[in-house]
Design a protein around this motif. Structure first.
Motif, PDB file in Angstrom:
ATOM      1  N   ALA A 168       0.765  -0.296  -9.596  1.00  0.00           N
ATOM      2  CA  ALA A 168      -0.040   0.570  -8.735  1.00  0.00           C
ATOM      3  C   ALA A 168       0.813   1.132  -7.599  1.00  0.00           C
ATOM      4  CB  ALA A 168      -1.239  -0.200  -8.177  1.00  0.00           C
ATOM      5  N   VAL A 169       1.694   0.317  -7.038  1.00  0.00           N
ATOM      6  CA  VAL A 169       2.600   0.773  -5.982  1.00  0.00           C
ATOM      7  C   VAL A 169       3.497   1.879  -6.532  1.00  0.00           C
ATOM      8  CG1 VAL A 169       4.625   0.074  -4.628  1.00  0.00           C
ATOM      9  CG2 VAL A 169       2.541  -1.309  -4.580  1.00  0.00           C
ATOM     10  N   ASP A 170       4.001   1.687  -7.731  1.00  0.00           N
ATOM     11  CA  ASP A 170       4.869   2.695  -8.341  1.00  0.00           C
ATOM     12  C   ASP A 170       4.133   4.021  -8.534  1.00  0.00           C
ATOM     13  OD1 ASP A 170       7.486   3.362  -9.523  1.00  0.00           O
ATOM     14  OD2 ASP A 170       6.315   3.589 -11.360  1.00  0.00           O
ATOM     15  N   ARG A 171       2.873   3.966  -8.929  1.00  0.00           N
ATOM     16  CA  ARG A 171       2.090   5.209  -9.093  1.00  0.00           C
ATOM     17  C   ARG A 171       1.967   5.957  -7.770  1.00  0.00           C
ATOM     18  NH1 ARG A 171      -0.796   1.973 -12.639  1.00  0.00           N
ATOM     19  NH2 ARG A 171      -2.355   1.430 -11.082  1.00  0.00           N
ATOM     20  N   VAL A 172       1.667   5.233  -6.704  1.00  0.00           N
ATOM     21  CA  VAL A 172       1.564   5.868  -5.376  1.00  0.00           C
ATOM     22  C   VAL A 172       2.925   6.424  -4.970  1.00  0.00           C
ATOM     23  CG1 VAL A 172       1.159   5.457  -2.917  1.00  0.00           C
ATOM     24  CG2 VAL A 172      -0.421   4.515  -4.621  1.00  0.00           C
ATOM     25  N   MET A 173       3.967   5.649  -5.182  1.00  0.00           N
ATOM     26  CA  MET A 173       5.302   6.093  -4.766  1.00  0.00           C
ATOM     27  C   MET A 173       5.720   7.365  -5.498  1.00  0.00           C
ATOM     28  SD  MET A 173       8.853   4.056  -4.154  1.00  0.00           S
ATOM     29  CE  MET A 173       8.135   2.627  -4.838  1.00  0.00           C
ATOM     30  N   GLN A 174       5.488   7.416  -6.788  1.00  0.00           N
ATOM     31  CA  GLN A 174       5.891   8.601  -7.551  1.00  0.00           C
ATOM     32  C   GLN A 174       5.113   9.838  -7.104  1.00  0.00           C
ATOM     33  OE1 GLN A 174       8.682   8.378  -9.204  1.00  0.00           O
ATOM     34  NE2 GLN A 174       8.622   6.200  -8.770  1.00  0.00           N
ATOM     35  N   ALA A 175       3.870   9.646  -6.702  1.00  0.00           N
ATOM     36  CA  ALA A 175       3.075  10.779  -6.203  1.00  0.00           C
ATOM     37  C   ALA A 175       3.478  11.172  -4.789  1.00  0.00           C
ATOM     38  CB  ALA A 175       1.585  10.421  -6.236  1.00  0.00           C
ATOM     39  N   ALA A 176       3.859  10.191  -3.981  1.00  0.00           N
ATOM     40  CA  ALA A 176       4.083  10.426  -2.553  1.00  0.00           C
ATOM     41  C   ALA A 176       5.456  11.002  -2.221  1.00  0.00           C
ATOM     42  CB  ALA A 176       3.877   9.130  -1.778  1.00  0.00           C
ATOM     43  N   PHE A 177       6.468  10.598  -2.952  1.00  0.00           N
ATOM     44  CA  PHE A 177       7.820  11.025  -2.624  1.00  0.00           C
ATOM     45  C   PHE A 177       8.212  12.267  -3.410  1.00  0.00           C
ATOM     46  CE2 PHE A 177       7.934   6.626  -1.199  1.00  0.00           C
ATOM     47  CZ  PHE A 177       8.599   6.737   0.011  1.00  0.00           C
ATOM     48  N   GLU A 178       8.648  13.274  -2.698  1.00  0.00           N
ATOM     49  CA  GLU A 178       9.091  14.531  -3.305  1.00  0.00           C
ATOM     50  C   GLU A 178      10.302  14.251  -4.202  1.00  0.00           C
ATOM     51  OE1 GLU A 178       9.729  18.106  -4.565  1.00  0.00           O
ATOM     52  OE2 GLU A 178       8.066  17.842  -3.159  1.00  0.00           O
ATOM     53  N   PRO A 179      10.207  14.535  -5.499  1.00  0.00           N
ATOM     54  CA  PRO A 179      11.321  14.230  -6.417  1.00  0.00           C
ATOM     55  C   PRO A 179      12.642  14.899  -6.030  1.00  0.00           C
ATOM     56  CG  PRO A 179       9.349  14.837  -7.645  1.00  0.00           C
ATOM     57  CD  PRO A 179       9.052  15.081  -6.196  1.00  0.00           C
ATOM     58  N   ARG A 180      12.543  16.024  -5.362  1.00  0.00           N
ATOM     59  CA  ARG A 180      13.750  16.768  -4.967  1.00  0.00           C
ATOM     60  C   ARG A 180      14.733  15.896  -4.181  1.00  0.00           C
ATOM     61  NH1 ARG A 180      13.814  21.072  -0.097  1.00  0.00           N
ATOM     62  NH2 ARG A 180      16.050  21.379  -0.058  1.00  0.00           N
ATOM     63  N   GLU A 226     -12.137   2.635  -1.036  1.00  0.00           N
ATOM     64  CA  GLU A 226     -13.105   2.364  -2.114  1.00  0.00           C
ATOM     65  C   GLU A 226     -12.460   1.620  -3.277  1.00  0.00           C
ATOM     66  OE1 GLU A 226     -14.878   6.199  -3.007  1.00  0.00           O
ATOM     67  OE2 GLU A 226     -16.421   5.812  -1.498  1.00  0.00           O
ATOM     68  N   GLY A 227     -11.587   0.657  -2.941  1.00  0.00           N
ATOM     69  CA  GLY A 227     -10.970  -0.193  -3.942  1.00  0.00           C
ATOM     70  C   GLY A 227      -9.751   0.382  -4.629  1.00  0.00           C
ATOM     71  N   GLU A 228      -9.443   1.640  -4.400  1.00  0.00           N
ATOM     72  CA  GLU A 228      -8.307   2.271  -5.074  1.00  0.00           C
ATOM     73  C   GLU A 228      -7.084   2.270  -4.155  1.00  0.00           C
ATOM     74  OE1 GLU A 228      -6.965   6.516  -7.007  1.00  0.00           O
ATOM     75  OE2 GLU A 228      -9.088   6.006  -6.918  1.00  0.00           O
ATOM     76  N   LEU A 229      -5.936   1.850  -4.700  1.00  0.00           N
ATOM     77  CA  LEU A 229      -4.715   1.837  -3.917  1.00  0.00           C
ATOM     78  C   LEU A 229      -4.308   3.268  -3.584  1.00  0.00           C
ATOM     79  CD1 LEU A 229      -2.507  -0.013  -2.732  1.00  0.00           C
ATOM     80  CD2 LEU A 229      -1.155   0.551  -4.732  1.00  0.00           C
ATOM     81  N   VAL A 230      -4.160   3.534  -2.274  1.00  0.00           N
ATOM     82  CA  VAL A 230      -3.802   4.885  -1.823  1.00  0.00           C
ATOM     83  C   VAL A 230      -2.544   4.886  -0.959  1.00  0.00           C
ATOM     84  CG1 VAL A 230      -6.172   5.747  -1.993  1.00  0.00           C
ATOM     85  CG2 VAL A 230      -5.346   4.776   0.186  1.00  0.00           C
ATOM     86  N   GLY A 231      -2.034   3.711  -0.614  1.00  0.00           N
ATOM     87  CA  GLY A 231      -0.832   3.652   0.199  1.00  0.00           C
ATOM     88  C   GLY A 231      -0.288   2.246   0.278  1.00  0.00           C
ATOM     89  N   PHE A 232       0.953   2.155   0.754  1.00  0.00           N
ATOM     90  CA  PHE A 232       1.572   0.841   0.903  1.00  0.00           C
ATOM     91  C   PHE A 232       2.709   0.926   1.911  1.00  0.00           C
ATOM     92  CE2 PHE A 232       4.207   2.912  -2.223  1.00  0.00           C
ATOM     93  CZ  PHE A 232       5.499   2.523  -1.880  1.00  0.00           C
ATOM     94  N   ALA A 233       3.098  -0.232   2.421  1.00  0.00           N
ATOM     95  CA  ALA A 233       4.276  -0.375   3.270  1.00  0.00           C
ATOM     96  C   ALA A 233       5.042  -1.602   2.786  1.00  0.00           C
ATOM     97  CB  ALA A 233       3.881  -0.539   4.727  1.00  0.00           C
TER      98      ALA A 233
END
Length: 157
Positions: free
Chosen positions: A20-32, A59-66
């Protein structure tokens, strides 16, 4: 039109949250910029002493992390990410407040971080008391070969 805000729930994360962390990270960080860590890097560091993962859910869905590492009385914010669809909803602020509270509880006296010079997250860090401590010229390399300076920030806890 009304906007309904949902509470950001903060909880400790574990290695089992890596997908789940990886999914957020791939969406959050600009691939460039090539700044996202791999799942394996995250799992590897989570097994080290002094490292902790904080999760933010709506609402139970992972949306961020530190992801933070502490050694003796200093800590480093290694990664912070929020799903782009959930930005401007207080998620990053909640993660920062939680990270700082956890640092205080662990006896950390100073927190450091490093960020690409043109990253909009600098405003978040400034809002939470971080000030620029240094600069590393041409530290980051984009996939295109373009380089970017890194700025280091710090604050007392």
């Amino acid at each position: 039109m009304s906007t309904q805000l949902h509470a950001v729930e903060i909880a400790s994360g574990r290695v089992s949250d890596a997908d789940a962390v990886d999914r957020v990270m791939q969406a959050a960080f600009e691939p460039r910029y090539g700044e996202a860590w791999t799942r394996a890097q995250c799992v590897g560091i989570l097994t080290m002493p002094g490292v902790w993962l904080t999760l933010a859910r709506i609402e139970g869905e992972l949306v961020g992390f530190a992801l933070v590492r502490a050694i003796i009385d200093e800590a480093e914010l290694l990664l912070i990410a929020v799903d782009p669809a959930c930005r401007r909803r207080g998620v990053a602020g909640a993660l920062m407040r939680s990270m700082l509270a956890e640092c205080r509880g662990r006896g950390v006296r100073r927190v450091h971080l490093e960020v690409r010079a043109n990253n909009p997250a600098v405003a978040l860090y400034a809002a939470h008391g971080f000030t620029k401590a240094g600069e590393r010229r041409d530290y980051y390399r984009a996939k295109s070969g373009e380089s970017f300076d890194a700025h280091t920030y710090a604050r007392d806890v």
